[in-house]
Design a protein around this motif. Structure first.
Motif, PDB file in Angstrom:
ATOM      1  N   GLN A 146       0.807  -1.204   0.000  1.00 42.49           N
ATOM      2  CA  GLN A 146       0.000   0.000   0.000  1.00 42.49           C
ATOM      3  C   GLN A 146       0.850   1.268   0.000  1.00 42.49           C
ATOM      4  O   GLN A 146       0.473   2.272  -0.596  1.00 42.49           O
ATOM      5  N   ALA A 147       1.990   1.208   0.671  1.00 42.96           N
ATOM      6  CA  ALA A 147       2.872   2.376   0.709  1.00 42.96           C
ATOM      7  C   ALA A 147       3.384   2.706  -0.688  1.00 42.96           C
ATOM      8  O   ALA A 147       3.376   3.858  -1.122  1.00 42.96           O
ATOM      9  N   ARG A 148       3.827   1.694  -1.427  1.00 44.58           N
ATOM     10  CA  ARG A 148       4.312   1.935  -2.789  1.00 44.58           C
ATOM     11  C   ARG A 148       3.182   2.385  -3.701  1.00 44.58           C
ATOM     12  O   ARG A 148       3.361   3.251  -4.567  1.00 44.58           O
ATOM     13  N   ALA A 149       2.004   1.780  -3.519  1.00 43.37           N
ATOM     14  CA  ALA A 149       0.862   2.179  -4.351  1.00 43.37           C
ATOM     15  C   ALA A 149       0.495   3.628  -4.111  1.00 43.37           C
ATOM     16  O   ALA A 149       0.153   4.361  -5.043  1.00 43.37           O
ATOM     17  N   TYR A 150       0.564   4.058  -2.872  1.00 37.44           N
ATOM     18  CA  TYR A 150       0.239   5.452  -2.533  1.00 37.44           C
ATOM     19  C   TYR A 150       1.211   6.407  -3.227  1.00 37.44           C
ATOM     20  O   TYR A 150       0.804   7.406  -3.842  1.00 37.44           O
ATOM     21  N   VAL A 151       2.496   6.101  -3.152  1.00 39.10           N
ATOM     22  CA  VAL A 151       3.498   6.967  -3.782  1.00 39.10           C
ATOM     23  C   VAL A 151       3.338   6.950  -5.297  1.00 39.10           C
ATOM     24  O   VAL A 151       3.408   7.999  -5.961  1.00 39.10           O
ATOM     25  N   ALA A 152       3.108   5.755  -5.863  1.00 45.22           N
ATOM     26  CA  ALA A 152       2.979   5.649  -7.317  1.00 45.22           C
ATOM     27  C   ALA A 152       1.780   6.431  -7.832  1.00 45.22           C
ATOM     28  O   ALA A 152       1.834   7.058  -8.902  1.00 45.22           O
ATOM     29  N   ALA A 153       0.661   6.416  -7.086  1.00 45.64           N
ATOM     30  CA  ALA A 153      -0.555   7.065  -7.556  1.00 45.64           C
ATOM     31  C   ALA A 153      -0.493   8.578  -7.429  1.00 45.64           C
ATOM     32  O   ALA A 153      -1.005   9.297  -8.283  1.00 45.64           O
ATOM     33  N   ARG A 154       0.149   9.078  -6.393  1.00 44.78           N
ATOM     34  CA  ARG A 154       0.110  10.514  -6.136  1.00 44.78           C
ATOM     35  C   ARG A 154       1.373  11.249  -6.570  1.00 44.78           C
ATOM     36  O   ARG A 154       1.337  12.470  -6.748  1.00 44.78           O
ATOM     37  N   HIS A 155       2.472  10.552  -6.734  1.00 43.10           N
ATOM     38  CA  HIS A 155       3.755  11.229  -6.975  1.00 43.10           C
ATOM     39  C   HIS A 155       4.479  10.609  -8.170  1.00 43.10           C
ATOM     40  O   HIS A 155       5.681  10.362  -8.120  1.00 43.10           O
ATOM     41  N   SER A 156       3.751  10.373  -9.245  1.00 43.08           N
ATOM     42  CA  SER A 156       4.311   9.736 -10.433  1.00 43.08           C
ATOM     43  C   SER A 156       5.276  10.676 -11.158  1.00 43.08           C
ATOM     44  O   SER A 156       4.892  11.787 -11.544  1.00 43.08           O
ATOM     45  N   PRO A 157       6.539  10.272 -11.375  1.00 39.50           N
ATOM     46  CA  PRO A 157       7.458  11.100 -12.152  1.00 39.50           C
ATOM     47  C   PRO A 157       6.973  11.355 -13.574  1.00 39.50           C
ATOM     48  O   PRO A 157       7.198  12.424 -14.135  1.00 39.50           O
ATOM     49  N   SER A 158       6.292  10.365 -14.181  1.00 42.87           N
ATOM     50  CA  SER A 158       5.845  10.543 -15.565  1.00 42.87           C
ATOM     51  C   SER A 158       4.774  11.627 -15.657  1.00 42.87           C
ATOM     52  O   SER A 158       4.763  12.420 -16.604  1.00 42.87           O
ATOM     53  N   ARG A 159       3.856  11.675 -14.678  1.00 43.13           N
ATOM     54  CA  ARG A 159       2.840  12.720 -14.705  1.00 43.13           C
ATOM     55  C   ARG A 159       3.472  14.088 -14.467  1.00 43.13           C
ATOM     56  O   ARG A 159       3.104  15.075 -15.109  1.00 43.13           O
ATOM     57  N   TYR A 160       4.392  14.139 -13.539  1.00 41.04           N
ATOM     58  CA  TYR A 160       5.083  15.404 -13.274  1.00 41.04           C
ATOM     59  C   TYR A 160       5.807  15.874 -14.538  1.00 41.04           C
ATOM     60  O   TYR A 160       5.685  17.032 -14.945  1.00 41.04           O
ATOM     61  N   ALA A 161       6.557  14.957 -15.150  1.00 45.12           N
ATOM     62  CA  ALA A 161       7.301  15.322 -16.359  1.00 45.12           C
ATOM     63  C   ALA A 161       6.365  15.724 -17.487  1.00 45.12           C
ATOM     64  O   ALA A 161       6.664  16.637 -18.266  1.00 45.12           O
ATOM     65  N   SER A 162       5.217  15.043 -17.592  1.00 49.51           N
ATOM     66  CA  SER A 162       4.260  15.371 -18.643  1.00 49.51           C
ATOM     67  C   SER A 162       3.776  16.813 -18.509  1.00 49.51           C
ATOM     68  O   SER A 162       3.640  17.524 -19.511  1.00 49.51           O
ATOM     69  N   ARG A 163       3.524  17.246 -17.282  1.00 54.85           N
ATOM     70  CA  ARG A 163       3.081  18.627 -17.076  1.00 54.85           C
ATOM     71  C   ARG A 163       4.188  19.621 -17.420  1.00 54.85           C
ATOM     72  O   ARG A 163       3.939  20.662 -18.031  1.00 54.85           O
ATOM     73  N   VAL A 164       5.410  19.291 -17.032  1.00 53.61           N
ATOM     74  CA  VAL A 164       6.531  20.185 -17.348  1.00 53.61           C
ATOM     75  C   VAL A 164       6.722  20.270 -18.854  1.00 53.61           C
ATOM     76  O   VAL A 164       6.907  21.357 -19.415  1.00 53.61           O
ATOM     77  N   LEU A 165       6.662  19.126 -19.544  1.00 51.15           N
ATOM     78  CA  LEU A 165       6.827  19.131 -20.992  1.00 51.15           C
ATOM     79  C   LEU A 165       5.692  19.880 -21.676  1.00 51.15           C
ATOM     80  O   LEU A 165       5.903  20.534 -22.710  1.00 51.15           O
TER      81      LEU A 165
END
Length: 881
Positions: free
Chosen positions: A671-690
């Motif tokens: 659950q800890a990894r799932a929480y981080v993956a769902a809310r703090h995804s590097p790909s989503r962050y990068a997508s917004r920056v791009l």
């Protein structure tokens, strides 16, 4: 990508027609492999002699058609336009060379525009190009030698075989209208009136003395060439066997190749070698000069001669006329020709065009790409996403040190801050990664002069120390308080995103070891470590003799001494370690050997700290202080506790429960990894920056509470695709239901596209679509994923999209796709619509885990009556094979 090309005025000779065929077939193939791009011809006005007028006309054309790349084909042909790289502005400039830049000439002969000054100007023009294309490796080597261009900036596009060549049956007599009734040798090239012509006539007369044969010359003779050759032929007694076919091209030329006993290629030095391939594809024996540019095409399937040596040319003619049509040699020639394919050449050219058109981005990094600061992971996580689309130059101060190989791309360069001003005009975008507490003075000065996108490290909240320019630049922050302060300072464009956390590969240390508690982050009074030590003592006294604790982070010497003294007073010297900040490898090793993490500091701000998220990303059950943002975290993600002064019982109870309950630890790990993956995804962050770099995202505030309520994942809004009667039965896609927070169970889900855009242009169809895998329950792992693609025709191919897009922007600037298909499907019948099924489990898992960005896929020929859908089976992480 919009590509403009300028074609030369080619001479009306055999070599000119060969160049035309090369250019025409290459452009046709480019249109087929890159239908999503624009291909626009530029025709300069011959009347505009003044450079100022030519530059003005060119500038209007580039702006009107939004040209990304301008390709000058054969720029040193019959006319040189005097173009200069600054004329093209932001558009990239490429040169396609079909023959040598500076052919060797007789000593002291500056004719034909080959003077040293002309050669120097040509080399200077090539050095100014962003890309150079050549038709052979030997021509590439000449450009490297002559212009000093790096070999990596030159792409070889050798050409291919068009359909007429090799598909024509051997005719009885293609030259009957010329009175050519018997066997003939076909000859073509240039400079036949010189030494080459003399050697050819003498050799042909000697080789065909016993067995008469015609010599057909597939060209229109230049002034005086016919009379000179006829005089030589008359002296040799073969004048009546010399025939000029005039200019022949296309299918007519293919007939001449197929009917010839041999093809004698006598070209000018450096001429294009395409005719060799065409003749070999027809199975015709080929004789050609022993030159590097032609050896590449013919290899050992062509007979090599010195065109100035009549004796060697004669030997070649005799051998080929007597035995050149043997079956084994015919097969060998055709096999060599088949290695050259127009589609392959076009794909190489298109890849080179895309590389040349990559934008260049400057990245200012305020601190090194290394631990122990988790916030410093942003540049190293963002860099691979950036280099997938852009060339990146990283700027840093003197204390930055060296850059690690964060990405294998050769497109990353590093510079110091002071080198930026001279290069500033070269960049399409600028990223500033700045620290609120310790801003670099030179960086803030650059931010005023060169506004860009500012990624603010606001992990530690406090007053803004940056003298920020009002209403300039776009700011990306992680905390609501930082966004509020920036707006108060006059910054009108502020986007709030969750800080990205990369999920590391989890490694469990399988060994007989003690049960280990871990704590990471700055050690300071009030961090709960004193109470944790007392709980360790209580665990030992309760018979749990295998427990240990380590803590790593910056620490004031006085506080470290207090901690050590307290551990000694409790008799725990051999069970406790206090460490300095750890490097990444050591951190990962220690985490793999730990069982439970403790994070007992008072949370600052409205988001969990980086230290806490990083521990959770390693899949560690974590005990946190029940306060602030921790209260909003699900109970099976973290274990919440109170920590009143002098009260250790709540913490002790939490530690005991996690010590004793292995199933609870296993559940919290997932659950800890799932929480981080769902809310703090590097790909989503990068997508917004791009998206901000590309200017595709409207300037709106991305409030986290609105972006993702609680921990429920996003739900796609696409309606279920409908099935036409002609489509074989399949599962009807349904909208995904919102999953209950943190309850991964085995099941299946059918997803419709969350984005889809189908474009029809003439007979061609292009379709872009994607599926939102956030619809899966958090923590669930993908067992299998099968994509169903309703399409018309006999075949379908799927390419991965490598740039962000939406329905509005796709019509204006189409997204970039990977040139190599990741799936091909074929069926026997072409009628109606069929559903092609593709097992895309590996790709879906990579999308889900953020290994590659989920921009979706591109597939031509998708049906207009039915949408694609994705059928996903998922289960517990431990169930995956």
């Amino acid at each position: 990508m919009n590509v403009a090309y300028c074609l030369p005025r080619l001479p009306e000779r055999f070599d000119g027609l060969a160049k035309r065929r090369y250019i025409g077939h290459l452009l046709d193939a480019l249109g087929q492999v890159g239908p999503e791009h624009g291909w626009i011809r530029y025709e300069p006005d011959a009347e505009e002699a003044a450079p100022e007028r030519r530059q003005e006309t060119l500038g209007r054309f580039l702006a009107e058609h939004a040209i990304d790349l301008f390709v000058s084909v054969e720029p040193f042909g019959s006319r040189e336009y005097g173009w200069s790289k600054p004329w093209f502005g932001k558009a990239k400039l490429a040169a396609l060379l079909l023959e040598r830049v500076a052919p060797r000439t007789e000593a002291g002969d500056p004719q034909g525009g080959r003077s040293p000054e002309t050669v120097r100007q040509r080399a200077e023009f090539l050095r100014g190009c962003d890309l150079v294309l050549t038709v052979s490796e030997s021509l590439k080597r000449e450009v490297v030698r002559l212009a000093g261009i790096p070999a990596d900036n030159i792409e070889v596009v050798p050409g291919g075989i068009a359909p007429p060549f090799g598909s024509v049956e051997r005719p009885d007599s293609p030259g009957s209208r010329f009175g050519l009734t018997g066997k003939y040798a076909l000859c073509a090239g240039a400079e036949l009136s010189g030494r080459q012509g003399e050697a050819l006539i003498a050799a042909f007369a000697a080789a065909t003395r016993d067995e008469p044969c015609f010599l057909a010359i597939a060209d229109e003779p230049a002034d005086g060439e016919r009379d000179k050759l006829l005089a030589l032929a008359e002296a040799a007694g073969i004048k009546e066997r010399i025939v000029w076919t005039g200019l022949v091209d296309g299918e007519e030329l293919a007939h001449w190749y197929a009917g010839a006993e041999l093809f004698a290629f006598i070209p000018a030095e450096g001429a294009i070698g395409l005719p060799l391939l065409e003749a070999m594809a027809s199975g015709t024996p080929v004789m050609a000069p022993n030159g590097a540019e032609w050896n590449e095409a013919g290899r050992d399937a062509a007979y090599r001669v010195d065109p100035y040596d009549a004796e060697r040319v004669g030997a070649g003619l005799r051998q080929l006329l007597n035995g050149g049509t043997e079956h084994a040699l015919v097969v060998k020639r055709k096999m060599q020709a088949r290695k050259f394919d127009w589609r392959t050449s076009a794909e190489k050219a298109l890849r080179a065009f895309r590389e040349a058109c990559r934008k260049r981005v400057a990245v200012f990094a305020a601190r090194p790409f290394a631990r122990p600061e988790p916030a410093s992971g942003i540049p190293s996580m963002l860099l691979p996403f950036l280099t997938e689309q852009y060339d990146c130059d990283i700027y840093a101060g003197d204390g930055f040190g060296s850059f690690p190989p964060a990405t294998p791309s050769r497109r990353v360069r590093s510079f110091r801050f002071e080198q930026f001003p001279d290069r500033a005009p070269d960049y399409d975008a600028i990223l500033y990664l700045v620290d609120l507490e310790e801003p670099e003075a030179v960086v803030t000065e650059y931010m005023r002069q060169y506004p860009g996108i500012v990624l603010v490290d606001d992990e530690k909240p406090g007053p803004l120390a940056l003298p920020l320019p009002a209403e300039q630049g776009t700011f990306i922050v992680h905390r609501a308080e930082t966004a509020r302060l920036l707006r108060q300072s006059g910054c009108s464009s502020v986007t709030r995103l969750r800080k990205p956390i990369k999920l590391p590969v989890m490694v469990s240390a399988i060994m007989d070891r003690d049960f280990t508690f871990a704590s990471c982050g700055r050690m300071e009074p009030g961090d709960g470590l004193m109470t944790a030590l007392e709980c360790i003592r209580q665990l030992v006294d309760g018979g749990r003799d295998d427990v240990r604790l380590w803590a790593a982070g910056e620490c004031d010497p006085d506080y470290r001494e207090r901690l050590l003294a307290h551990a000694r007073s409790l008799g725990l010297e051999d069970r406790i370690e206090f460490l300095d900040p750890l490097e990444e490898n050591e951190y990962g090793i220690r985490m793999s050997r730990s069982d439970v993490c403790l994070y007992l500091r008072d949370p600052n701000g409205d988001e969990p700290s980086d230290e806490l998220l990083e521990m959770m990303s390693h899949g560690k059950p974590t005990v946190v202080l029940g306060a602030g943002p921790h209260l909003n975290m699900p109970d099976d993600v973290v274990r919440k506790t109170d920590l009143d002064p002098g009260e250790r019982e709540p913490l002790y109870v939490s530690m005991v429960q996690l010590y004793e309950d292995a199933e609870l630890r296993k559940k919290m790990r997932k659950q800890a990894r799932a929480y981080v993956a769902a809310r703090h995804s590097p790909s989503r962050y990068a997508s917004r920056v791009l998206s901000l770099i590309e200017g595709r995202e409207e300037r709106i505030e991305a409030e986290l509470a609105e972006e993702m309520a609680g921990f429920a994942p996003d739900v796609p809004h696409a309606a279920p695709p409908s099935e036409p009667e002609s489509v074989p039965p399949g599962p009807a896609p349904e909208p995904a239901e919102a999953a209950a927070p943190i309850q991964p169970v085995s099941g299946a889900l059918t997803l419709g596209p969350n984005r889809i855009r189908r474009i029809r242009k003439g007979k061609s169809v292009r379709c872009y679509f994607s599926f939102d895998l956030a619809s899966l329950p958090p923590g669930a792992a993908i067992k299998s994923a099968v994509m169903h693609i309703p399409a018309r025709g006999k075949a379908v191919r799927v390419h991965r999209i490598s740039a962000d897009w939406n329905e509005r922007t796709v019509s204006r600037r189409l997204p970039r796709i990977r040139p190599k298909p990741i799936f091909r499907g074929v069926r026997k019948q072409a009628k109606g619509t069929a559903v092609f099924k593709w097992d895309c489990t590996r790709l879906a898992r990579m999308w889900r885990e953020g290994v590659v960005t989920n921009y979706g896929v591109y597939a031509p020929a998708v049906s207009a009556a039915s949408r694609p859908w994705l059928f996903v089976e998922y289960g517990q992480e431990g169930d995956m094979s």
